[in-house]
Scaffold this motif. Structure first.
Motif, PDB file in Angstrom:
ATOM      1  N   THR A 295       0.938  -1.319  -0.131  1.00 42.69           N
ATOM      2  CA  THR A 295      -0.107  -0.016   0.016  1.00 42.69           C
ATOM      3  C   THR A 295       1.004   1.460   0.026  1.00 42.69           C
ATOM      4  O   THR A 295       0.360   2.350  -0.621  1.00 42.69           O
ATOM      5  N   LEU A 296       1.980   1.377   0.935  1.00 42.89           N
ATOM      6  CA  LEU A 296       2.810   2.490   0.939  1.00 42.89           C
ATOM      7  C   LEU A 296       4.192   2.072   1.296  1.00 42.89           C
ATOM      8  O   LEU A 296       4.429   1.207   2.043  1.00 42.89           O
ATOM      9  N   VAL A 297       4.839   2.791   0.625  1.00 40.20           N
ATOM     10  CA  VAL A 297       6.317   3.101   1.007  1.00 40.20           C
ATOM     11  C   VAL A 297       6.997   4.282   0.797  1.00 40.20           C
ATOM     12  O   VAL A 297       6.850   5.176  -0.048  1.00 40.20           O
ATOM     13  N   GLN A 298       7.280   4.834   2.267  1.00 45.16           N
ATOM     14  CA  GLN A 298       7.690   6.241   2.139  1.00 45.16           C
ATOM     15  C   GLN A 298       8.909   6.214   2.949  1.00 45.16           C
ATOM     16  O   GLN A 298       9.079   5.718   3.905  1.00 45.16           O
ATOM     17  N   VAL A 299       9.917   7.111   2.199  1.00 40.84           N
ATOM     18  CA  VAL A 299      11.288   7.471   2.772  1.00 40.84           C
ATOM     19  C   VAL A 299      11.308   8.867   2.932  1.00 40.84           C
ATOM     20  O   VAL A 299      11.147   9.803   1.948  1.00 40.84           O
ATOM     21  N   ILE A 300      11.675   9.425   4.180  1.00 44.82           N
ATOM     22  CA  ILE A 300      12.000  10.926   4.429  1.00 44.82           C
ATOM     23  C   ILE A 300      13.213  10.980   4.828  1.00 44.82           C
ATOM     24  O   ILE A 300      13.811  10.257   5.881  1.00 44.82           O
ATOM     25  N   ASP A 301      13.856  11.888   4.276  1.00 41.35           N
ATOM     26  CA  ASP A 301      15.457  12.355   4.593  1.00 41.35           C
ATOM     27  C   ASP A 301      15.362  13.779   4.814  1.00 41.35           C
ATOM     28  O   ASP A 301      14.634  14.720   4.450  1.00 41.35           O
ATOM     29  N   ASN A 302      16.716  14.303   5.611  1.00 38.40           N
ATOM     30  CA  ASN A 302      16.837  15.596   5.737  1.00 38.40           C
ATOM     31  C   ASN A 302      17.841  15.892   4.897  1.00 38.40           C
ATOM     32  O   ASN A 302      19.164  16.827   5.329  1.00 38.40           O
ATOM     33  N   GLY A 303      18.138  15.277   3.772  1.00 39.91           N
ATOM     34  CA  GLY A 303      19.390  15.626   2.891  1.00 39.91           C
ATOM     35  C   GLY A 303      19.357  16.947   2.183  1.00 39.91           C
ATOM     36  O   GLY A 303      18.806  18.014   2.681  1.00 39.91           O
ATOM     37  N   LYS A 304      20.161  17.225   1.248  1.00 42.56           N
ATOM     38  CA  LYS A 304      20.227  18.434   0.649  1.00 42.56           C
ATOM     39  C   LYS A 304      19.191  18.741  -0.426  1.00 42.56           C
ATOM     40  O   LYS A 304      18.824  20.017  -0.719  1.00 42.56           O
TER      41      LYS A 304
END
Length: 619
Positions: free
Chosen positions: A54-63
């Protein structure tokens, strides 16, 4: 004749390319996590629903990315990592071919939100099946967030090939482990269906291994450090006593990239030679650093296989480094070339001849001086103790000559206690007893039939017997347990504990009694009758391995898998000797089963040879 070759449309080509890169939800997780790492992120969150379906989410604090880069990132072969073919051999990043986002967007609904630190506003893009639905300005934090929804929505056939949620979640967890272990300097968080599975901070490598595989892992690790001009090795190997029957704790990282290499794995096994039990595998978490020019990582779509320029040198260095570490920490015996100098012979004694030790003998010493009144006085007078007068020691041998002839007859009169013969009360001496079965090569049980000969595979037959017994206990929920004198504390990884928790009810029906189960360990106070305490951990490890490879959805199927796994673990093995009673009991129990012809894995348990077949052998 008309032309038959034509160019494929872009959306079809993208779907074909996606088949190489995206095989399951775990493939999406791997690509998105690697992109976040390439963006110099220090904190990465992975959010998954329904095992990624249903969902794959990746959150990062990159540039983050600019507006143009955000749009171009979904085009095929669009990349910032390489500009010429020579750059393929100078790679220090994860993704470089520009296929990941384009392939994912071709088979799913993708939403991208990104913003650079110097920008006030970011960009939001929505794509469905390679078609851009919208692109607009959005308020979003610095970094990138990629949401992949409804994977394989436009390829139902591929979606039907996906396994159960538990199997797919295991694959996602494996990919998360590989990425998280390779980058201990990055904080990771993993959420599934709203629950927190992993939350690891920035830490050193040993702490990262312990955080992922449990606190009990800390005492298992042996450091490995080696640096040469060709290769730098750092990491840990597991102690031999903590080896497993599965390869779940074997990790090679080359330049911070997880790889699979049977050749290098053989080097580790060679270093552990003589230290492991049969069918057991060592644990290792090794980082290899080599010159990027000496490897080719572009030989596999998922980049999990690498080609080395000089594998033989790497093999020798790796094997020696691991073997040295095992010896250095007293795990295995080695030649110690760094022994202390005080054990060495001084150079000043190099040419000297060894002197013969002098022996001094007091020829006037007589231990029987008191008895004869002569010679040196007894030491008892000097010490203040007075010895009682004793008869002459020669009187001990008086009369032996006369009895010399009788001594040989004395031994003939000695009687030995015979062993008690336990005869059955039903034994009839008039009935001739004969052996109806015998064991062949400690693997097969041979018995006679009216029509010929019966040959039984003892391992498969015992599996069938145990399988039906366990399945019966699980079904009727009436199993007998034997209580342990001391509770058994077993440690597993969080993923393994989740599997045991799911099967706790069925395990209880077979006779296991769990007194406590927490995030660190499992406490067992009762086991099924006939199960040795030493086999409990082996049974549960085998069960976890079977469940990870084939997890059913139905309750009956789960019970069936549990019964199969326990039967496989507890069945007598090839090479175990059985006496006549055990052989006959095996034969009788097998033919009392509902399906004696096959094992739980549908392999034949016995074969028959008729008299005619035997006679043909002599023709």
């Amino acid at each position: 004749m008309s032309d038959i070759i034509q160019l494929l449309p872009d959306h079809v080509a993208n779907q074909i390319a996606a088949g190489e890169v995206v095989q399951r939800p775990a493939s999406v997780v791997k690509e998105l996590l690697e992109n976040a790492i390439d963006a110099d992120a220090t904190e990465i969150k992975l959010i998954v629903k329904d095992a990624g379906k249903t969902l794959v989410q990746v959150i990062d604090n990159g540039k983050g990315m600019s507006v143009t880069d955000a749009r171009l990132s979904f085009e095929r072969h669009a990349t910032s990592k390489i500009k010429a073919a020579e750059d393929l051999f100078r790679l220090n990043t994860k993704g470089f071919r520009g296929e990941a986002l384009a392939s994912i967007a071709a088979i799913a609904h993708v939403e991208l939100k990104t913003k650079q630190a110097e920008d006030d506003l970011g960009t939001s893009i929505e794509i469905e099946g390679s078609v851009v639905k919208s692109q607009e300005v959005a308020v979003t934090p610095t970094g990138t967030s990629v949401s992949v929804k409804h994977l394989f929505f436009n390829i139902p056939a591929r979606r039907n090939f996906l396994k159960s949620d538990t199997v797919e979640l295991r694959h996602i967890t494996d990919e998360f482990h590989r990425v998280a272990l390779a980058h201990p300097n990055i904080a990771f968080a993993f959420y599934h269906n709203g629950s927190d599975l992993f939350n690891v901070p920035q830490e050193n490598y040993r702490q990262r291994v312990v955080h992922i595989f449990g606190t009990k892992t800390n005492e298992k690790l042996v450091p490995v450090e080696e640096e040469t001009e060709v290769l730098k090795i750092s990491g840990f190997v597991g102690k031999p006593e903590f080896s497993k029957k599965t390869k779940s704790e074997q990790f090679f990282f080359v330049n911070n990239r997880f790889i699979k290499s049977p050749y290098l794995n053989h080097a580790i096994n060679a270093a552990f030679e003589g230290l492991l039990k049969d069918s057991y595998h060592p644990s290792y978490f090794l980082n290899l650093t080599v010159d990027p020019k000496t490897i080719d990582i572009n030989i596999h779509p998922t980049k999990t296989e690498i080609k080395f320029d000089d594998e033989h040198t790497l093999y020798a260095i790796l094997r020696s480094a691991v073997k040295h570490s095992l010896g250095q920490f007293n795990i295995a015996p080695v030649l110690d070339f760094d022994q202390q100098g005080n054990f060495d012979t001084p150079y000043s004694y190099k040419n000297k001849v060894a002197a013969t030790p002098a022996i001094e003998v007091d020829r006037d010493f007589n231990p029987f001086a008191n008895d004869f009144g002569g010679g040196r006085q007894s030491s008892s007078r000097n010490t203040g103790f007075k010895s009682a007068p004793t008869a002459s020691w020669e009187s001990m041998y008086v009369g032996l000559e006369s009895k010399g002839n009788e001594s040989s007859s004395d031994f003939s009169q000695v009687t030995f206690e015979s062993e008690t013969k336990d005869e059955s009360i039903f034994t009839d001496s008039s009935i001739e007893t004969r052996k109806t079965t015998f064991q062949l090569q400690q693997k097969y049980i041979v018995s006679t039939l009216k029509s010929g000969m019966l040959i039984i595979d003892q391992n498969r037959a015992h599996q069938r017997i145990l399988y039906e017994n366990f399945l019966k206990h699980i079904t009727i929920k009436e199993a007998t347990s034997q209580q342990l004198l001391f509770p058994l504390h077993l440690h597993f990884t969080p993923n393994e504990l989740k599997i045991i928790e799911d099967l706790k009810t069925d395990l209880g029906h077979t006779g296991f009694v769990f007194s406590e189960m927490n995030a660190k360990e499992v406490v067992i106070t009762g086991v099924p009758v006939g199960v040795p305490e030493s086999e409990v951990s082996i049974i549960l490890e085998q069960l976890i391995s079977d469940v990870e490879n084939d997890v059913p959805d139905a309750n009956f199927s789960a019970a069936d898998l549990l019964a199969k796994s326990m039967a496989k673990s507890l069945a007598i093995k090839t090479g175990q000797s059985l006496n006549s009673t055990e052989q006959e009991h095996m034969v009788n129990s097998l033919f009392a089963c509902k399906e004696p012809n096959v094992s739980p894995t549908n392999r034949p348990t016995f074969v028959t040879m008729g008299v005619d077949d035997i006679e043909k052998k002599f023709m």
